[in-house]
Scaffold this motif. Structure first.
Motif, PDB file in Angstrom:
ATOM      1  N   LYS A   1       0.792  -1.239  -0.012  1.00  0.00           N
ATOM      2  CA  LYS A   1       0.103   0.003   0.139  1.00  0.00           C
ATOM      3  C   LYS A   1       0.856   1.254  -0.221  1.00  0.00           C
ATOM      4  O   LYS A   1       0.588   2.213  -0.654  1.00  0.00           O
ATOM      5  CB  LYS A   1      -1.121  -0.064   1.055  1.00  0.00           C
ATOM      6  CG  LYS A   1      -2.056  -0.983   0.935  1.00  0.00           C
ATOM      7  CD  LYS A   1      -3.314  -0.265   0.729  1.00  0.00           C
ATOM      8  CE  LYS A   1      -4.387  -1.217   0.339  1.00  0.00           C
ATOM      9  NZ  LYS A   1      -5.814  -0.536  -0.026  1.00  0.00           N
TER      10      LYS A   1
ATOM     11  N   PHE B   1       1.857   1.741  -3.600  1.00  0.00           N
ATOM     12  CA  PHE B   1       0.901   1.490  -4.765  1.00  0.00           C
ATOM     13  C   PHE B   1      -0.514   1.938  -4.407  1.00  0.00           C
ATOM     14  O   PHE B   1      -1.342   2.056  -5.225  1.00  0.00           O
ATOM     15  CB  PHE B   1       0.830  -0.108  -5.051  1.00  0.00           C
ATOM     16  CG  PHE B   1       2.003  -0.638  -5.609  1.00  0.00           C
ATOM     17  CD1 PHE B   1       2.063  -0.841  -6.955  1.00  0.00           C
ATOM     18  CD2 PHE B   1       2.930  -1.105  -4.866  1.00  0.00           C
ATOM     19  CE1 PHE B   1       3.162  -1.359  -7.335  1.00  0.00           C
ATOM     20  CE2 PHE B   1       4.259  -1.858  -5.533  1.00  0.00           C
ATOM     21  CZ  PHE B   1       4.294  -1.777  -6.985  1.00  0.00           C
ATOM     22  N   GLY B   2      -0.684   2.276  -3.107  1.00  0.00           N
ATOM     23  CA  GLY B   2      -1.872   2.837  -2.692  1.00  0.00           C
ATOM     24  C   GLY B   2      -3.100   1.862  -3.215  1.00  0.00           C
ATOM     25  O   GLY B   2      -2.863   0.711  -2.942  1.00  0.00           O
TER      26      GLY B   2
ATOM     27  N   ALA C   1      -2.726  -1.523  -5.222  1.00  0.00           N
ATOM     28  CA  ALA C   1      -1.787  -2.624  -4.808  1.00  0.00           C
ATOM     29  C   ALA C   1      -2.530  -4.068  -5.124  1.00  0.00           C
ATOM     30  O   ALA C   1      -1.969  -4.987  -5.835  1.00  0.00           O
ATOM     31  CB  ALA C   1      -1.961  -2.668  -3.275  1.00  0.00           C
TER      32      ALA C   1
ATOM     33  N   SER D   1      -6.946   7.602  -5.154  1.00  0.00           N
ATOM     34  CA  SER D   1      -5.773   6.513  -4.938  1.00  0.00           C
ATOM     35  C   SER D   1      -4.318   7.147  -4.515  1.00  0.00           C
ATOM     36  O   SER D   1      -3.395   6.598  -3.702  1.00  0.00           O
ATOM     37  CB  SER D   1      -5.716   5.828  -6.119  1.00  0.00           C
ATOM     38  OG  SER D   1      -4.369   4.772  -6.029  1.00  0.00           O
TER      39      SER D   1
ATOM     40  N   THR E   1      -4.207   8.276  -0.950  1.00  0.00           N
ATOM     41  CA  THR E   1      -4.082   6.981  -0.041  1.00  0.00           C
ATOM     42  C   THR E   1      -2.558   6.742  -0.094  1.00  0.00           C
ATOM     43  O   THR E   1      -2.083   6.402   0.779  1.00  0.00           O
ATOM     44  CB  THR E   1      -4.820   5.939  -0.734  1.00  0.00           C
ATOM     45  OG1 THR E   1      -6.298   6.294  -0.853  1.00  0.00           O
ATOM     46  CG2 THR E   1      -5.073   4.752   0.406  1.00  0.00           C
ATOM     47  N   GLN E   2      -2.216   6.606  -1.313  1.00  0.00           N
ATOM     48  CA  GLN E   2      -0.666   6.279  -1.713  1.00  0.00           C
ATOM     49  C   GLN E   2       0.373   7.050  -0.555  1.00  0.00           C
ATOM     50  O   GLN E   2       1.135   6.544   0.001  1.00  0.00           O
ATOM     51  CB  GLN E   2      -0.171   6.500  -2.954  1.00  0.00           C
ATOM     52  CG  GLN E   2       1.089   5.830  -3.495  1.00  0.00           C
ATOM     53  CD  GLN E   2       1.388   6.198  -4.640  1.00  0.00           C
ATOM     54  OE1 GLN E   2       0.559   6.917  -5.512  1.00  0.00           O
ATOM     55  NE2 GLN E   2       2.557   5.514  -5.148  1.00  0.00           N
TER      56      GLN E   2
ATOM     57  N   ASN F   1      -0.182   6.424   3.103  1.00  0.00           N
ATOM     58  CA  ASN F   1       0.541   5.386   3.483  1.00  0.00           C
ATOM     59  C   ASN F   1       2.129   5.390   3.373  1.00  0.00           C
ATOM     60  O   ASN F   1       2.603   4.899   4.149  1.00  0.00           O
ATOM     61  CB  ASN F   1      -0.010   4.177   2.651  1.00  0.00           C
ATOM     62  CG  ASN F   1      -1.178   3.591   2.920  1.00  0.00           C
ATOM     63  OD1 ASN F   1      -1.894   3.913   3.995  1.00  0.00           O
ATOM     64  ND2 ASN F   1      -1.921   3.270   1.940  1.00  0.00           N
ATOM     65  N   TYR F   2       2.544   5.912   2.311  1.00  0.00           N
ATOM     66  CA  TYR F   2       3.874   6.068   2.170  1.00  0.00           C
ATOM     67  C   TYR F   2       4.504   7.071   3.589  1.00  0.00           C
ATOM     68  O   TYR F   2       5.589   6.675   3.878  1.00  0.00           O
ATOM     69  CB  TYR F   2       4.091   6.870   1.025  1.00  0.00           C
ATOM     70  CG  TYR F   2       5.725   6.918   0.586  1.00  0.00           C
ATOM     71  CD1 TYR F   2       6.511   5.816  -0.205  1.00  0.00           C
ATOM     72  CD2 TYR F   2       6.494   7.740   1.146  1.00  0.00           C
ATOM     73  CE1 TYR F   2       7.765   5.834  -0.398  1.00  0.00           C
ATOM     74  CE2 TYR F   2       7.976   7.763   0.855  1.00  0.00           C
ATOM     75  CZ  TYR F   2       8.365   7.101   0.190  1.00  0.00           C
ATOM     76  OH  TYR F   2       9.901   6.934  -0.180  1.00  0.00           O
TER      77      TYR F   2
END
Lengths: 79, 427
Positions: A12, A15-16, A19, B303, B306-307, B310-311
């Motif tokens: 994630k 790749f968010g 994934a 997306s 979110t990426q 998360n990163y």
């Protein structure tokens, strides 16, 4: 969580939301779409994902992902 | 005065009492005592309820505050030195105060009050290296004190060690999320653009955690300018930077930057985790690999957010670049661009990092800084790069069109890009 879910969760950060789709595409490319995968088959999926990571974000990230994913599939073999 | 400044004043007052260091002063404060007077009025019993206080100490405190009719408690040598140091320090006799501090430290090397006074004296005397040494010791003695970390951060900031000072403020906030001073210090942070001549015309740089458009027509070096900022922030300030490219491939972008004189491998010299400080993520490759385009039904903007979230949680991220907004738009299907872009910008801001959005200006005549015309209102800042033809040459100009909470010049300055980096030409 099963192995696939663990792999997707680990991917994630790079790749968010893509994934899951990415894992699916790598499996398709390797013809590994049917049934539960063996350790060696997962190993091939990991290699393919890591190659993609290397192209996307360079060696350091790819190594990090590789270590994490190998850890997940090794753990699943042991369980 | 902020609540934290009030708190510090109260803690300092408590620390003038015999045997009271940072931890005990904090325990009194946390128990609701807000002044020496209140403490004096409280009984010994109330004080002994505070963490770390026994009856003997409580009696000493009460006797110290209201000595009339009560026998003075005998003072330890450390206490005598500390009291003398505090008194001399109050009178501005720093040299003598320092001698008393040393006396206290000989008696008790872990005397947090003596170390605090030592640090404060050096700080006031602008001997920030010595102040740092003292405050570092203070953090060792009272690791749970957010005040000690704040002071260490200030001493580091005065020495230009931004990264380390910010780390201290962050740790202080982790210990005490209500520490307004640490929040204030972090909020006043500015990021340099590393364009020579520009930062001094912009209050020292771009306020941290802003969302900034870097807009221009094709060929105006938008990507190069943003890369220059991220590269230098990671190289010189150890910022964790992420450059997301949605169109140009990672390889091609790196080749281009190397041609401009950047050495991406040099950011590895300052790696603070097991990852490079500047990471370029090629989303174009992911798009190709997954075969997901605009018609796929995938919400690429969501997306992407979110990426990054998360990163940031996994690897850390202070600065982000998205190159480009036009490429992102090509993947999105807006039903209501105004509303959707509003939420996109808000979610970017919620990430708590500084964001640069590379934006292509499509109109050949009008200066519209985003495809939908609302981006300029939603962004906190706009840096505009434009080219102007002079004979056979196209010269580059840079202007800061908007930068919230920043005093900046509105002129367009000629922009020079050479092997030494970016520079604006100004009088």
């Amino acid at each position: 969580m099963n192995v696939d879910e663990k792999i997707v969760a680990y991917m994630k950060p790079l790749f968010g939301d893509m994934a899951e789709r990415t894992v699916g595409v790598q499996k398709e490319k390797l013809g590994l779409t049917k049934g539960e995968l063996s350790y060696d088959e997962y190993k091939r999926v990991v290699t393919s994902i890591v190659a993609l990571c290397r192209g996307m974000a360079g060696d350091a990230i790819a190594r990090k992902i590789e270590d994490g994913l190998n850890g997940i599939i090794s753990e699943s073999r042991g369980s | 005065m902020t609540q934290e400044a009030d708190k510090e004043k109260i803690l300092r007052e408590f620390m003038t009492l015999p045997g009271i260091g940072i931890s005990k002063a904090k325990a009194l404060y946390d128990a609701g005592f807000m002044s020496l007077d209140a403490l004096g009025k409280a009984g010994v019993q109330d004080i002994t309820k505070c963490k770390g206080f026994n009856e003997k100490l409580a009696k000493e405190i009460v006797a110290h505050i209201t000595p009339a009719g009560q026998p003075a408690a005998p003072q330890s040598n450390e206490e005598k030195y500390v009291q003398a140091a505090l008194s001399l320090y109050k009178d501005g006799k720093w040299g003598q105060a320092l001698q008393e501090v040393e006396g206290a430290l000989k008696e008790n090397p872990k005397s947090d009050r003596a170390v605090l006074v030592k640090g404060d004296i050096y700080f006031e005397r602008e001997r920030y290296d010595r102040a740092e040494e003292a405050y570092r010791r203070l953090v060792e003695i009272v690791p749970e004190s957010d005040m000690a970390l704040l002071k260490l951060g200030d001493a580091l900031a005065k020495q230009g060690r931004k990264f380390e000072s910010e780390e201290c403020y962050k740790k202080a906030l982790a210990l005490n999320p209500r520490n307004d001073e640490a929040t204030e210090r972090l909020e006043s942070e500015r990021l340099k653009t590393y364009v020579r001549g520009l930062d001094e015309r912009m209050d020292g740089g771009i306020p941290a955690r802003y969302v900034v458009l870097v807009a221009g027509r094709a060929g105006s070096m938008k990507s190069s300018l943003v890369f220059n900022i991220l590269y230098n922030l990671s190289r010189h300030e150890r910022k964790k930077a992420v450059y997301i490219t949605l169109e140009q491939s990672r390889k091609s972008l790196l080749r281009h930057m190397v041609r401009l004189g950047f050495d991406p491998t040099s950011t590895k010299e300052m790696v603070i985790s097991d990852l490079d400080d500047l990471v370029i993520i090629d989303m174009a490759k992911l798009r190709k690999e997954t075969g997901l385009g605009s018609a796929s039904g995938v919400d690429w903007a969501s997306s992407l957010l979110t990426q990054v979230k998360n990163y940031k949680e996994s690897f850390g991220c202070d600065v982000l670049a998205i190159d480009s907004m036009s490429a992102l738009y090509s993947l999105m299907e807006f039903k209501n661009p105004r509303a959707e872009l509003f939420f996109f910008f808000e979610r970017l801001r919620d990430l708590g990092i500084t964001v640069f959005l590379v934006t292509e200006m499509l109109s050949p005549e009008k200066d519209i800084y985003g495809q939908y015309g609302v981006e300029e209102f939603l962004a906190d800042g706009i840096i505009h790069l434009k080219t102007e033809k002079y004979g056979n040459k196209a010269n580059l100009f840079l202007g800061v069109v908007k930068m919230r909470e920043t005093k900046h010049e509105r002129d367009y300055f000629p922009l020079i890009v050479d092997k030494d980096g970016f520079e604006i030409v100004a009088d």
